[in-house]
Design an enzyme around this catalytic site. Structure first.
Site, short mmCIF file in Angstrom:
data_model
loop_
_atom_site.label_atom_id
_atom_site.label_comp_id
_atom_site.label_asym_id
_atom_site.label_seq_id
_atom_site.Cartn_x
_atom_site.Cartn_y
_atom_site.Cartn_z
N THR A 1 -10.41 9.89 38.83
CA THR A 1 -11.81 9.57 38.61
C THR A 1 -12.07 9.78 37.12
O THR A 1 -12.01 10.90 36.62
CB THR A 1 -12.74 10.45 39.45
OG1 THR A 1 -12.54 10.13 40.83
CG2 THR A 1 -14.20 10.22 39.10
N LYS B 1 -17.17 4.39 42.06
CA LYS B 1 -17.05 5.82 42.36
C LYS B 1 -18.25 6.58 41.80
O LYS B 1 -18.75 7.52 42.42
CB LYS B 1 -15.75 6.37 41.76
CG LYS B 1 -15.53 7.89 41.95
CD LYS B 1 -15.20 8.26 43.39
CE LYS B 1 -15.10 9.77 43.61
NZ LYS B 1 -13.82 10.36 43.25
N LYS C 1 -17.65 17.39 36.65
CA LYS C 1 -16.89 16.44 35.82
C LYS C 1 -17.33 15.02 36.13
O LYS C 1 -17.62 14.23 35.24
CB LYS C 1 -15.38 16.59 36.08
CG LYS C 1 -14.51 15.71 35.18
CD LYS C 1 -13.15 15.40 35.80
CE LYS C 1 -13.17 14.06 36.51
NZ LYS C 1 -11.88 13.61 37.04
#
Lengths: 287, 287
Positions: B94, B170, B238
């Protein structure tokens, strides 16, 4: 049976009681609406809540807010004035837990049962007789009678605790929805700004940890800017006001719920009084 | 095939490739982990990404962040240095959409295909080979080859657009989850402060408009204060950082996502680095 308050929810709910074969006496603040209902469903229309309630084992009500609840239930011509010991008052209004406890006490003093019984499922649920009913009641036997009585318009009917617990459960429902719809709004708008196809994105992420009823049923209309349906922003603001007031009492912090309530205020200011709650995305799409 | 990065996600993903009969060469920054993986799954361990990638038609990677992606893919001993024209680099990290586009361009210059392919489904999805894979790719034929190659660990694998679109999808997923989990947290905590049984409440409202995967799977553990599992707060921060940076570029406002990111910072400060994202409720339960 008696049904007080024939709005977009109460009207079809009372209709289901009539369809189930009950002799229903209705009351509505605007009397012409009561007469119209009788024209469609049979039964009788009464001039006051007390007159409608007289002789009924079950008196259901679904009105606007706390003040309406007090007036219709406890006023001089209110429902309780016409009710006999052993009968039961069922309040389907989304109102405060305080007013539920107040009604429970007033009913108990007259030997009348009380259930606070706000619903979810919206207008479609009312029309289709598929509402979820969240109940608070101090007496399980009274609740059991009410569960049978409301069956014509219930898909589910659960007892969550003593008087007020139905309202508190409805508040939890609205609190969860507020944060959820804002998160979904930010996701849908981000997807659009990023040049993604929202329906394609939802087809993928809607199978995992981001899935929600709102995503399944509202992401597509949000992307299209369609808001003329569903649960109105003005009702949501009323409900969130109840949640925020109750949280002030029980000490639960609601930082995002309070923020989303302010976003709904902005939607109102932009003319979205009757828009669906999913219209939060409109603010992001048009800033 | 080659697999670069044998963390909690990459390790089991690479394992599924080996189980499916592929000859897998692995690389891991900490070499002992690579040797351990080979001991369990067979195949070979290589000293550099370039060495691992050499001769492979497909090179999958799953590392930490943008900087790790750049180092492992584009560094002097990076994967691309070992890849031949016609092979494909698949990045399951990701990461930002920018780094995806950067990798796509670098790959294209060498005649190598590239797919950004972040996953959802968590560690359990990796272990069970049931991940959802969100792909961005400039070439549908390359995507079709990759879809077959990742099948051993995919439950679903979708192409959402050109390079970067997997990462952007995502991001939408994480944005939706952020608001949703905060709303659920406020609801769960409110229910507890109101004296309700959270499981009983969820059994009722979890059938309607407040329903979500998070409610179905996390409300009960949230009520119990259980957070030692699932998707870690440090990873969520994150990811949200990537979302907020991308939103600065594309102009999408993320007011609640940004606020929830700050709440996660508070969870970190309270020692919740490895706690599940549902630990937002901890802040409300303990203020």
């Amino acid at each position: 049976m008696a049904f007080l308050g024939l709005g977009v929810m109460g009207g079809p709910m009372a209709g289901h009681l009539a369809k189930a074969g009950h002799d229903v006496t209705v009351y509505n603040r605007t009397a012409s609406k009561g007469d119209q209902w009788v024209g469609e469903h049979g039964g009788r229309s009464a001039p006051t809540p007390a007159a409608a309630a007289a002789g009924s084992e079950f008196v259901m009500m679904c009105v606007g807010n706390d003040d309406d609840v007090r007036a219709v239930a406890l006023g001089p011509d209110g429902a309780l004035a016409g009710m006999a010991p052993g009968s039961v008052l069922v309040d389907h209004t989304t109102a405060s837990a305080d007013v539920a406890r107040e009604l429970a006490a007033a009913c108990a003093a007259k030997g009348v049962g009380f259930v606070d019984a706000p619903v979810s499922g919206g207008q479609a649920g009312a029309v289709n007789g598929a509402l979820t009913i969240m109940c608070g009641c101090d007496d399980e036997a009274v609740f059991a009678r009410v569960r049978d009585a409301v069956a014509p318009y219930a898909r589910a009917c659960a007892l969550l605790g003593s008087a007020g617990a139905g309202q508190l459960t409805k508040m939890v429902n609205q609190i969860c929805i507020a944060g959820l719809v804002q998160g979904l709004s930010e996701g849908v708008n981000f997807a659009q700004k990023a040049g993604l196809d929202v329906d394609a994105v939802v087809a993928v992420i809607g199978k995992g940890a981001a899935q929600s009823w709102q995503m399944d049923n509202r992401a597509s209309t949000m992307a299209k800017g369609e808001f003329e349906f569903g649960f109105a922003v003005e009702w949501m603001r009323k409900d969130l006001g109840i949640c925020l007031a109750e949280a002030d009492r029980n000490g639960a912090r609601l930082p995002v719920t309070a923020l989303v309530d302010q976003f709904y205020a902005q939607v109102l200011a932009r003319g979205g009084r009757r828009w669906d709650t999913s219209s939060l995305v409109h603010l992001l799409q048009n800033d």
